[in-house]
Each structure stands twice: as C-alpha cells, then as structure tokens.
Motif scaffolding. Sequence first.
Motif, PDB file in Angstrom:
ATOM      1  N   ASN A   1       3.813   4.687   5.857  1.00 51.88           N
ATOM      2  CA  ASN A   1       2.852   3.635   6.172  1.00 51.88           C
ATOM      3  C   ASN A   1       3.327   2.744   7.307  1.00 51.88           C
ATOM      4  O   ASN A   1       2.570   2.415   8.215  1.00 51.88           O
ATOM      5  CB  ASN A   1       2.600   2.783   4.929  1.00 51.88           C
ATOM      6  CG  ASN A   1       1.277   3.128   4.310  1.00 51.88           C
ATOM      7  OD1 ASN A   1       0.734   4.193   4.597  1.00 51.88           O
ATOM      8  ND2 ASN A   1       0.762   2.261   3.488  1.00 51.88           N
TER       9      ASN A   1
ATOM     10  N   THR B   1      -2.155   1.457  -9.705  1.00 51.05           N
ATOM     11  CA  THR B   1      -1.479   2.745  -9.524  1.00 51.05           C
ATOM     12  C   THR B   1       0.008   2.611  -9.790  1.00 51.05           C
ATOM     13  O   THR B   1       0.602   3.402 -10.540  1.00 51.05           O
ATOM     14  CB  THR B   1      -1.695   3.236  -8.081  1.00 51.05           C
ATOM     15  OG1 THR B   1      -3.092   3.325  -7.843  1.00 51.05           O
ATOM     16  CG2 THR B   1      -1.054   4.576  -7.865  1.00 51.05           C
TER      17      THR B   1
ATOM     18  N   ALA C   1      -7.798   6.527  -4.923  1.00 47.56           N
ATOM     19  CA  ALA C   1      -7.323   6.017  -3.637  1.00 47.56           C
ATOM     20  C   ALA C   1      -8.024   6.718  -2.485  1.00 47.56           C
ATOM     21  O   ALA C   1      -8.173   6.170  -1.405  1.00 47.56           O
ATOM     22  CB  ALA C   1      -5.815   6.200  -3.532  1.00 47.56           C
ATOM     23  N   GLN C   2      -8.447   7.971  -2.728  1.00 43.78           N
ATOM     24  CA  GLN C   2      -9.139   8.690  -1.655  1.00 43.78           C
ATOM     25  C   GLN C   2     -10.657   8.612  -1.810  1.00 43.78           C
ATOM     26  O   GLN C   2     -11.394   9.141  -0.990  1.00 43.78           O
ATOM     27  CB  GLN C   2      -8.716  10.154  -1.643  1.00 43.78           C
ATOM     28  CG  GLN C   2      -7.214  10.305  -1.593  1.00 43.78           C
ATOM     29  CD  GLN C   2      -6.794  11.677  -1.162  1.00 43.78           C
ATOM     30  OE1 GLN C   2      -7.592  12.585  -1.084  1.00 43.78           O
ATOM     31  NE2 GLN C   2      -5.522  11.836  -0.888  1.00 43.78           N
TER      32      GLN C   2
ATOM     33  N   SER D   1     -13.572   4.332 -10.012  1.00 42.71           N
ATOM     34  CA  SER D   1     -12.170   3.922  -9.988  1.00 42.71           C
ATOM     35  C   SER D   1     -11.901   3.067 -11.214  1.00 42.71           C
ATOM     36  O   SER D   1     -12.711   2.205 -11.559  1.00 42.71           O
ATOM     37  CB  SER D   1     -11.879   3.119  -8.729  1.00 42.71           C
ATOM     38  OG  SER D   1     -10.666   2.425  -8.900  1.00 42.71           O
TER      39      SER D   1
ATOM     40  N   THR E   1     -12.558  -2.491  -7.034  1.00 44.43           N
ATOM     41  CA  THR E   1     -12.179  -2.673  -5.634  1.00 44.43           C
ATOM     42  C   THR E   1     -11.699  -4.091  -5.364  1.00 44.43           C
ATOM     43  O   THR E   1     -11.672  -4.549  -4.237  1.00 44.43           O
ATOM     44  CB  THR E   1     -13.380  -2.380  -4.724  1.00 44.43           C
ATOM     45  OG1 THR E   1     -14.480  -3.133  -5.223  1.00 44.43           O
ATOM     46  CG2 THR E   1     -13.726  -0.923  -4.701  1.00 44.43           C
TER      47      THR E   1
ATOM     48  N   ALA F   1       2.224   1.988  -3.396  1.00 42.04           N
ATOM     49  CA  ALA F   1       1.225   2.603  -4.273  1.00 42.04           C
ATOM     50  C   ALA F   1       1.074   4.084  -3.954  1.00 42.04           C
ATOM     51  O   ALA F   1       1.053   4.930  -4.856  1.00 42.04           O
ATOM     52  CB  ALA F   1      -0.113   1.885  -4.122  1.00 42.04           C
ATOM     53  N   GLN F   2       0.987   4.409  -2.655  1.00 40.19           N
ATOM     54  CA  GLN F   2       0.897   5.830  -2.297  1.00 40.19           C
ATOM     55  C   GLN F   2       2.178   6.554  -2.677  1.00 40.19           C
ATOM     56  O   GLN F   2       2.157   7.678  -3.179  1.00 40.19           O
ATOM     57  CB  GLN F   2       0.662   5.977  -0.793  1.00 40.19           C
ATOM     58  CG  GLN F   2      -0.732   5.563  -0.391  1.00 40.19           C
ATOM     59  CD  GLN F   2      -0.858   5.400   1.109  1.00 40.19           C
ATOM     60  OE1 GLN F   2      -0.001   5.843   1.862  1.00 40.19           O
ATOM     61  NE2 GLN F   2      -1.931   4.768   1.537  1.00 40.19           N
TER      62      GLN F   2
ATOM     63  N   GLN G   1      -6.372  -1.840  -6.954  1.00 34.57           N
ATOM     64  CA  GLN G   1      -6.162  -0.403  -6.998  1.00 34.57           C
ATOM     65  C   GLN G   1      -4.670  -0.052  -6.845  1.00 34.57           C
ATOM     66  O   GLN G   1      -4.102   0.701  -7.629  1.00 34.57           O
ATOM     67  CB  GLN G   1      -6.974   0.208  -5.853  1.00 34.57           C
ATOM     68  CG  GLN G   1      -6.718   1.644  -5.572  1.00 34.57           C
ATOM     69  CD  GLN G   1      -7.289   2.489  -6.671  1.00 34.57           C
ATOM     70  OE1 GLN G   1      -8.430   2.295  -7.068  1.00 34.57           O
ATOM     71  NE2 GLN G   1      -6.494   3.387  -7.185  1.00 34.57           N
ATOM     72  N   ASP G   2      -4.035  -0.637  -5.822  1.00 32.15           N
ATOM     73  CA  ASP G   2      -2.629  -0.325  -5.539  1.00 32.15           C
ATOM     74  C   ASP G   2      -1.724  -0.792  -6.668  1.00 32.15           C
ATOM     75  O   ASP G   2      -0.834  -0.060  -7.113  1.00 32.15           O
ATOM     76  CB  ASP G   2      -2.194  -0.986  -4.221  1.00 32.15           C
ATOM     77  CG  ASP G   2      -2.853  -0.323  -3.022  1.00 32.15           C
ATOM     78  OD1 ASP G   2      -3.438   0.761  -3.212  1.00 32.15           O
ATOM     79  OD2 ASP G   2      -2.788  -0.895  -1.921  1.00 32.15           O
TER      80      ASP G   2
ATOM     81  N   ALA H   1      -4.284   9.464  -7.529  1.00 35.62           N
ATOM     82  CA  ALA H   1      -4.547   9.759  -6.120  1.00 35.62           C
ATOM     83  C   ALA H   1      -6.039   9.768  -5.845  1.00 35.62           C
ATOM     84  O   ALA H   1      -6.482   9.378  -4.771  1.00 35.62           O
ATOM     85  CB  ALA H   1      -3.948  11.112  -5.747  1.00 35.62           C
TER      86      ALA H   1
ATOM     87  N   ALA I   1       0.839  -1.201   0.000  1.00 37.86           N
ATOM     88  CA  ALA I   1       0.000   0.000   0.000  1.00 37.86           C
ATOM     89  C   ALA I   1       0.876   1.254   0.000  1.00 37.86           C
ATOM     90  O   ALA I   1       0.590   2.234  -0.686  1.00 37.86           O
ATOM     91  CB  ALA I   1      -0.923  -0.006   1.213  1.00 37.86           C
TER      92      ALA I   1
END
Lengths: 312, 335
Positions: free
Chosen positions: B293, B184, B250-251, B163, B167, B54-55, B180-181, B247, B51
């Motif tokens: 994280n 990205t 993810a939010q 997205s 999910t 990804a961020q 998702q991660d 981004a 995670a």
Amino acid sequence: MRAHLTGLAMAAAAALVLALLPFQLSGYHQALAAEVGIYFCAVLGLNILTGYTGQISIGHGAFMAIGGYTTAVMSRDHHTNLVVTMLMAFAICFVFGLIVGLPALRLSGVYLALATFALAVSVPQLPLKFSTFLGGSGGVQSAQTVSHTWLYGASWTAAAILFVGAWLILRGRTGRAFRALRDSDVAATSSGIELAVYKTLAFGISAAYAGVAGSLFVLGTNGFAQPTEFGITLSLLLLVGAAVAGLGSLWGVLVGATFVGLLPTISSDVPLIGSTHGQDVVFGAIVVLVMLLLPQGFAGFLGRVARLRARG
Amino acid sequence: MAETSRREGLTEAVELLRPVLRPTPLVLAATVVFLAVGSALSTIFAQQTVAGLAQGAVYASLALALVLIYRATEVINFAQGEMAMACVYVAYQLIQWGLSYWEAFCVTLVVAFLLGIAIQLAVIRPVQHKSVIAVVIVTVGLFILIDGLVTWKWSADIKFMPSPFGTKVYDAGGVAFARQDIGTLVVVIVSVIFLWVLFQFSKLGLGMRAAALRPASAALVGVRVDRMLAIGWGLASVLGAVAGLMAEPAQFVLQPSLMQPILLYAFAAAVLGGLESPVGAVVGGLALGVFLNLVGQYVHFITSELRLPFAFAVLLGVLLVKPAGLFGRARLRRV
C-alpha cells in the motif's frame, strides 16, 4: 536396434498422416488440429524441463505470452515475416528462460513451483502497465493474419522440428546429464556434470519451445495478443498436458496435447460438460485421477500394458 | 577482582541483549517505529497503513493456511485460494437462503473444515509420499476442478454480497478508518488467536504438532498421525475461508477469480515470513499488505497493475537473498 526401427517407422507414419491430413479436413478442423500442434510444442517444452530435469514450472504460460507478444508487436511495428517472428520468439524466450533459470538454480521443489506460479500471474500484468508498447487490456493486433491451412502447416512443421530437436538433445550427452540431475543432483554433480549449466540450459530450451507455441497461439487467435489469453489457466493447462502425457515421455506429449487441445471442442456437444466450466471440471478431475492412478501418465500406462503382455 | 566482575557484567549484558540484537527483531522494531512516526506525521500515511494492515490480514490468514499444511507435509496447496473461494460461494448461497451474515459465516466455516478433511482424505493422502511434483500437480488439478465446479454451479457472473461491517468510516484525529478494515483485522486476529490456543493448550493441538514435527515418533506414542494431518487440512481450509470471507466485502463483488491474486500475495507473505513459521506468515502478511500500500502510494511507477509483479519480485527476492524468510530456520541438508 529393432525398437529403434519401430520407433522410426512410427514417427514416419505419424508425419505422413499429419502431412496428408489437411487435404481431408475442413478449415475449421484444420484450425483445431493446429491448436493441438501448438499445445504439442508447449507441452513438449514443459516436459523437457519437468519430466527430464525434474524442475517443475507452473509458469510456462508466461513464456508463451512473451513469444506471442513478440510476434504480434514485430508484425504490428515492422510487418516482419511471421516465420521470422517465430524464430525471434524462440530466441527471446530462450534468453528469458535462461534469466528465469538462473534464480531457479537456487530453488527446488515447492519453492520453484511457487516462484513460477508467481511469474505466470505477474507477466500478464505487464501489458496493462506498458500499454503504449504492449497494447494494454485491448491487446496487440498483428499486421498479418494467416489462413487455417497456413497455421496447420506452420504449427505441425514447428512441432516436428522441435520434436526432432528434443529427441536429439535428450538421447545424447545433454539428455543423460538432464536425467542424472533429475534423479539425484548430488550424484550427478559428483560425476562431473555442471549442475548450473545444464539446469539453466533446460530452462532456456523449455522456454524457447513455449515461446514458439505462444507465437503460433497468437496467430491462431487471428493475430491478436491479449493479456487475458495468457492467464494462469493457460499455464495450468500446460501442466495438465504434461501430466497426462507422462512426465519424461516424448511421444506421450502427442496424447497430452491432443487431450488439452481437443477436449473443449469434443465435449461441446456433450450435455453437462459441454461448457467451459464443465471442461474445467473434466480437466481437473482427469489430472487428479491420472496422478492417483497412473502417475506416469499415458506413456506409463502403455508401458505397463506392454510389460504385462510381454510377461504373457 | 573488580576487573573480572566488570567483564562478567558486560558479558551478561550482551547475553541478555542477544535475542533482541538478532536481525529479525531489529528489522521489525525499526519497521514499527517507522510506521508509527510516518502515521503521526501524515494522515495519508496513517490511512494507507491501516488499510494495508486490513489487506495484509487477509493475506496473513491465507498464508497461515498454507504454512499449516507446509509444516505438516512439506506440500504447498495451490488450491488453497480456490477452496476459500468455493467457501465464499457457500456463504453467498446461505445468505440467499435467508441466513444472516454471521450465521452464514459460522456454517461456512464448518463446511470449510469438512471440505478440507474430505480433500485430504480423498486425493492428497494417496500421493502424499510420492514426489513433490506429483502432489503439486494434484493440487493444481484441484485448482482447476474447484474453479470449474463453482462456475458450473453459480456461473462466472459477478455476484454481490452484503458487507458485514457496512461502509461506516470512523474519524480519529483527522485520519479516516473504515469500519470494514477494522472489522477484517479483528476477525483475522481472533481466528489466529483461536488457532494458537488450540495448538498450544489442547491435547488435539499437541497431537497435531507432534504429528507435524516427528510423525514416526508421534505414531509410536499413540498419536493418530493420519487423522491429525486430515484435521490440519480442515483447519487450513477454515483459515482460508476466513480470508475469503474477509476479502470479498473489501472487493465489493464476488466472482470465481476472487482469490487468485490473493493467493499470490499469500505465497509472498508466507515466503517472507519463512514457509515453516506460523508467526512469520502472520507478520509477513501484515508487512506485505502495508508495504504494497505504501509503495503504491508513494512510488508513482508502481501503479495498481504492477502490484502483482511487485509481490512476485518480493517473493523472488526473499527466496534468493534469505530463503528461510524472516522467521524460518535455515535448513541444513545431509548429503
């Protein structure tokens, strides 16, 4: 000497107008004028730092937050006299300014801009973390609230004292040292100016000014200190004020503060730009235009006009 | 005789190892080993690492945008995040008009490119050679201006956008990976590789590197320096848009303040990597994402409210201890 007297006369006239103004204004307009005074204190502080020593800060909202929370917390916990809390805000922010100023010694230009930006984004997070002491997202309600007239008087008295203080500091030895550091730190150091001392001192003074402004700012929002009020936008607005005023001009600050303080209200009846985001558009556009067309701000503009007239 | 050759052999070995023995590769290698071992031992650790990557990819993308511009003109674009945010709103609008996500994605990147060029030509070029303070204030003005324009057009209300990755969650050996991660990471890596190929192997990229490093000499051999700088702003804007578009899902929500925290993380990432180093920006972004994280997971004092102040501490710490960052070169200044 004559220029000196003219300046003194103008300052006296301005003080007289400001002193008589509250008798003519409604409570609402007094609050507005007080807001201008509050921005005046903060922009003045920022201008001492950015305009006179060439250290940019995008983080002065953080010092306003510290000053504001000082007032709110002291009033909540101890019912301290509000003027005393303002003095405390001045002192605490002076110390915080010195603390921030020390690492700032090693940073310049964009690096300092980055660090102060990060400071401005970070500080409003702290009340959320330490919510028992600093009230969390709900904010801190101070025990006393003030009338519009009190706020007007306090903010412009503070503005006047701080202005005279800034003038006294900047006209003398310290001011010369500041300007020398701005123009060339190498040349200044080799002429015997203590770079570390003066740069840190400028940060301290500047932060203390912002602290007083923050204290008044909280009193202006009914004694309520909230993290969202001190977001990055506030820091950016102060920079807008300093840019419009003209970096390195003391009396230009009056114009910058008036612009930042009054634009939201003046434009509220104007279609299109009347809303908050409309004002943001105007603020942003004006800053860009000022930097493109009048890099010395309003003060520089008037200076240019005066020179043109003198040439005749 | 044998003595000398042995000594020579030893010096040779040291010479060979020298690039590896520099602190930065060692630190990075140690970090990778640490992450690998941790992930093998604990599934929570592995999940947080993925995670975080990804961020971190999002931070890396925006940091790379900042570095591109800094390398060319020694300017930090404080409006980079808001430009990216505006591009996300463009994508949102396109999807509302009925385009699919990826169609909107591609069109948005073109819009972002043009936006970057337009901003450079209209407001940055005239102040470029003035003081740092002037340029910074102009980009701060742009920050406020773009924020106002977007809120004006789309209002500050929260918007929702589909997205592109759904999910879905994959399970590999007890470790859950969000699609998702992974998505990205892939998108950001592809855009970074695309950019690298452009800079390394095309004539345009060569011209841009020349214009950034030696503007005067580049101009003398016929590189259109001004044009190159404008294209650089365009590319930076594209990278920012990629960061924004990655981004947003993810939010889960879209609002005008979308990129403001991410901008701070990107600053920290860029400084951590060394403001002048593109590799540094990518590594710095990924490292910061994982680091934040893991710290959030294992250090209980650092709750989500302290994430931003912590990134600030990283930024300040790097600036004070090693201002050149991991990959930058310390700069000497002639007085």
